[in-house]
Every structure is written in C-alpha cells, then in structure tokens.
Design a protein around this motif. Structure first.
Motif, PDB file in Angstrom:
ATOM      1  N   GLU A 138       0.806  -1.391   0.039  1.00 52.24           N
ATOM      2  CA  GLU A 138      -0.097   0.049   0.543  1.00 52.24           C
ATOM      3  C   GLU A 138       0.699   1.192  -0.260  1.00 52.24           C
ATOM      4  OE1 GLU A 138      -2.660   0.037   3.345  1.00 52.24           O
ATOM      5  OE2 GLU A 138      -4.495  -1.654   2.445  1.00 52.24           O
ATOM      6  N   LYS A 139       1.819   1.351   0.758  1.00 53.88           N
ATOM      7  CA  LYS A 139       3.383   2.393   0.764  1.00 53.88           C
ATOM      8  C   LYS A 139       4.639   1.718   1.224  1.00 53.88           C
ATOM      9  CE  LYS A 139       3.442   6.856   3.711  1.00 53.88           C
ATOM     10  NZ  LYS A 139       3.007   6.983   4.762  1.00 53.88           N
ATOM     11  N   VAL A 140       5.069   2.722   0.231  1.00 60.34           N
ATOM     12  CA  VAL A 140       6.552   2.802   0.605  1.00 60.34           C
ATOM     13  C   VAL A 140       6.966   3.268   1.899  1.00 60.34           C
ATOM     14  CG1 VAL A 140       8.876   3.187  -0.274  1.00 60.34           C
ATOM     15  CG2 VAL A 140       6.957   2.613  -1.888  1.00 60.34           C
ATOM     16  N   SER A 141       7.657   2.974   2.745  1.00 65.27           N
ATOM     17  CA  SER A 141       8.034   3.048   4.258  1.00 65.27           C
ATOM     18  C   SER A 141       8.664   5.131   4.135  1.00 65.27           C
ATOM     19  CB  SER A 141       8.138   2.340   4.925  1.00 65.27           C
ATOM     20  OG  SER A 141       9.181   1.691   4.769  1.00 65.27           O
ATOM     21  N   GLU A 189       8.785  11.449  -3.703  1.00 68.29           N
ATOM     22  CA  GLU A 189       7.605  12.196  -3.816  1.00 68.29           C
ATOM     23  C   GLU A 189       6.599  10.959  -5.225  1.00 68.29           C
ATOM     24  OE1 GLU A 189       5.084  16.050  -5.620  1.00 68.29           O
ATOM     25  OE2 GLU A 189       7.202  15.782  -6.742  1.00 68.29           O
ATOM     26  N   GLY A 225       5.581   8.337  -3.104  1.00 68.10           N
ATOM     27  CA  GLY A 225       4.510   8.412  -2.570  1.00 68.10           C
ATOM     28  C   GLY A 225       4.629   9.029  -1.097  1.00 68.10           C
ATOM     29  N   VAL A 226       5.866   8.605  -0.548  1.00 72.30           N
ATOM     30  CA  VAL A 226       6.822   9.252   0.633  1.00 72.30           C
ATOM     31  C   VAL A 226       6.824  10.544   0.789  1.00 72.30           C
ATOM     32  CG1 VAL A 226       8.627   8.350   1.855  1.00 72.30           C
ATOM     33  CG2 VAL A 226       7.993   7.243   0.219  1.00 72.30           C
ATOM     34  N   LYS A 227       7.316  11.471   0.148  1.00 73.13           N
ATOM     35  CA  LYS A 227       7.464  12.756   1.011  1.00 73.13           C
ATOM     36  C   LYS A 227       7.717  13.130  -0.219  1.00 73.13           C
ATOM     37  CE  LYS A 227      11.050  12.279   3.500  1.00 73.13           C
ATOM     38  NZ  LYS A 227      12.009  11.852   4.983  1.00 73.13           N
ATOM     39  N   THR A 240      10.820   8.456   7.009  1.00 69.78           N
ATOM     40  CA  THR A 240      10.024   8.109   5.962  1.00 69.78           C
ATOM     41  C   THR A 240      11.144   8.206   5.292  1.00 69.78           C
ATOM     42  OG1 THR A 240       9.587  10.767   5.822  1.00 69.78           O
ATOM     43  CG2 THR A 240       7.404   9.323   6.091  1.00 69.78           C
ATOM     44  N   ASN A 287       9.708  -2.518   3.353  1.00 69.99           N
ATOM     45  CA  ASN A 287       9.346  -1.496   2.780  1.00 69.99           C
ATOM     46  C   ASN A 287       9.673  -0.472   2.467  1.00 69.99           C
ATOM     47  OD1 ASN A 287       7.039  -3.492   3.622  1.00 69.99           O
ATOM     48  ND2 ASN A 287       6.103  -2.910   4.599  1.00 69.99           N
ATOM     49  N   SER A 288      11.453  -0.402   2.648  1.00 65.62           N
ATOM     50  CA  SER A 288      11.482   1.307   1.548  1.00 65.62           C
ATOM     51  C   SER A 288      12.836   0.956   0.881  1.00 65.62           C
ATOM     52  CB  SER A 288      12.881   1.722   2.765  1.00 65.62           C
ATOM     53  OG  SER A 288      13.609   0.763   3.103  1.00 65.62           O
TER      54      SER A 288
END
Length: 352
Positions: A30-33, A87, A90-92, A110, A163-164
């Motif tokens: 769902e998300k890259v940490s 970016e 989807g991280v920052k 993050t 997940n990084s």
C-alpha cells in the motif's frame, strides 16, 4: 597537470529498467515506508553543507526555484532526482539531508539522503573532491538505524527497512575524476571492472544493513555533460565519445553482474535504472521534451559554471524550463522531473 587537477575538481560535482531479483513478481505494498539515498550530487540535498569541502550549492542561484527560493545545498535550481523519487513513490515531497541539524524525528521515519556531491564508488574520487566516501555513507546509515531504533523500536525498524526503497547513484564522478587519473596505470576495461566490483560490494553491504529493495543507477553519458563538452569536445563542443564509451562499458558490465548478485541475496529486489539512454534521448531530441538548450547550462555561460563558479554574480537564462542542464554538470528541476517520470513506472513494476 595542475590545470587538469583543477578542472577535475571543478566538474566533479559529481551525477529502461533492468530487473534483477531473487524473487518472482509480487504485488506492490500500500505504501513505501521510506526512501534512502546514497551517492553523489544528483541525490545530495545538502549534506555537503555540513562538511569541509569546496563542493557546495547552498547559495543562489542554486535553489532559486526551490520552496521559497531557498538554496539548500541541492545542485539544482529546485528539486533534485532524489526528491522526485520520494514524491513519485508517495513518501514525501522532499528528501532531507541526514546531516541537517534541523532534521526532525518524523523526517527519519520516511527516509533521508546520505549522498554527498563529489562522491563515488572509487575511494580516490572522494579524496580528490573532499566528499563523503560512499562507505562512510554506510556508517551514517548505521547511525540512522540506531536513531530510528530509539524512536520506534527494533520491530518497527525491521518493517520500515523491508518496505523502504534505497536509491544509489554513484558512478558519475568515478568516470569523470578517477578514470583519467588511474588510466595512467590501467586501461578503461580494467578500471570499469574494478568499478563494477566496488558497486557490487556496496550493494552487498547495504543489504547486510537491512535494505531489501535497492535501486542502482547506471552511469549517465558523462561525455555529454556541458563541462565535458567544453573541456574535451573541441571547438564545436561535441560529446566526448570516449567518455561515453567508458560509461556504456561500465553499464553493460553492471547489467550483467547485478542479477548474479541479486540471486544470492534472499528476498532482495534490485533494479538497475538506465541513467544513460533516457538522457541521450533527451539530448538528441530536445524538442520532444520542450527543451531548447541541451549542450550548456542555464547558470552563467553554461560552459563551465558549477558549484562556486555558479554564484550570485552569475546571470541565469531567461527560462530555465527550456534548459535540460542547470549548471555545466547537473540537471534542471524540470530535467530531473522528466527523467524520473520516464523511469518510475517501470521501476515500480520491477521492485514490487
């Protein structure tokens, strides 16, 4: 000889996907940490601000298009490649420098960048440029893990690492600085083989520290960097084909060896980002990407200005969105954005 060394120092600021994996295709999380960056000035958001080196970019016109027009140490007029990767995943929006004393605990969660302008895989490179050697960047990574463990605990750190995405860009300065110096004693294929071994060794050490999804940049067409055109391209400032051939040889060797390494690293997902052909395609077909100038930078004359030669006294081009290069070595913000937009979709498919 002295002139050569000076020239080397000035431009050492340095900077299609091949999937190399030990596993089959998996669904993306769902998300890259977190995003963790290692290497040179293409990924340095300001670590060089906090070390003793002449290779800095914490003054205008660097950063003139960054948030608030603030020069941060990024070797660009705005965001750099690391920012756009963070970016896009989807991280920052911005990837901060690990050495920034204002770094907050939430920033660590993050990801950060350990990259240093002028660094390379070859130890000689960082010695000449007074950058943070890439193995020392691993020591900073260990400090980061220790800090993160104190904040969230070992179990959470393990999940963050799993997940990084670790991004490594570090061969440009080796080919620009160290190859000419070492070519007195060894030939180009021998040096490239040495560089490939150093690359693979770094990936192994990164894996040992917990990295599992690793992005490795190939070398760019160093012979087409504006300063290389000026120094080695003759009166017409053509691309230096010998330099480009050395970069291509290194890239072919890495492309061949990286899957072999990945197969020996359980649960690893390692992708080789082609940093060569996308840039060559833009340089050869600038109008397709909205560029008007690809053979010199926006800062000053665009022929030699980089780092301290690109300063408050340097005029800049009227519209930096029409320039692929910001200074004589690094990409403009729009150039970084276009490259990452081209690269990221295939990269995501490769890693997840």
């Amino acid at each position: 000889m002295i002139l050569l060394v000076v020239n080397v120092i000035l431009f050492c600021l340095y900077a299609s996907i091949c999937l190399c994996s030990s596993q089959g295709t998996i669904n993306p999380p769902e998300k890259v940490s977190a995003v963790l960056a290692f290497g040179d000035s293409f990924l340095d958001p300001g670590n060089n601000d906090y070390i003793t080196t002449p290779l800095k970019a914490n003054f205008l016109p660097y950063g003139k298009d960054f948030m608030g027009g603030k020069p941060t140490g990024r070797f660009s007029n705005g965001k750099n490649i690391g920012d756009f990767f963070a970016e896009g995943l989807g991280v920052k929006e911005y990837l901060p420098a690990f050495l920034d004393p204002s770094l907050q605990e939430n920033d660590l969660l993050t990801g950060v960048s350990f990259a240093s302008g002028g660094s390379g895989y070859d130890p000689l490179t960082s010695t000449v440029s007074a950058a943070i050697p890439i193995l020392d960047q691993l020591n900073l990574f260990k400090q980061y893990i220790g800090n993160l463990t104190r904040i969230v605990g070992e179990e959470a750190v393990t999940n963050i690492m799993k997940n990084s995405v670790s991004v490594v860009c570090s061969s440009t300065n080796d080919l620009v600085i160290s190859l000419p110096a070492r070519s007195v004693l060894i030939d180009v294929p021998t040096y490239d083989r040495m560089l490939v071994n150093l690359t693979l060794n770094f990936i192994q050490e990164l894996y040992k520290l917990g990295a599992r999804k690793i992005v490795v940049f190939s070398a760019p067409p160093t012979g087409c960097l504006p300063i290389e055109r000026t120094l080695n391209g003759g009166i017409l400032r053509m691309c230096d084909q010998k330099e480009n051939e050395a970069a291509q040889l290194y890239n072919n060797m890495v492309k061949e060896q990286l899957p072999v390494l990945a197969s020996s690293l359980p649960k690893s997902r390692i992708a080789l980002v082609d940093f060569y052909n996308p840039l060559i395609n833009i340089i050869n077909n600038p109008q397709q990407y909205g560029f008007q100038v690809v053979n010199r930078g926006c800062c000053g004359t665009g022929l030699v200005e980089v780092s301290f030669l690109c300063n408050r006294l340097s005029p800049t081009c009227p519209d930096d969105t029409k320039y692929f290069f910001w200074d004589s070595f690094h990409l403009t913000e729009i150039g970084c954005n276009i490259f990452v937009n081209q690269t990221l979709p295939s990269l995501v498919n490769s890693l997840f």
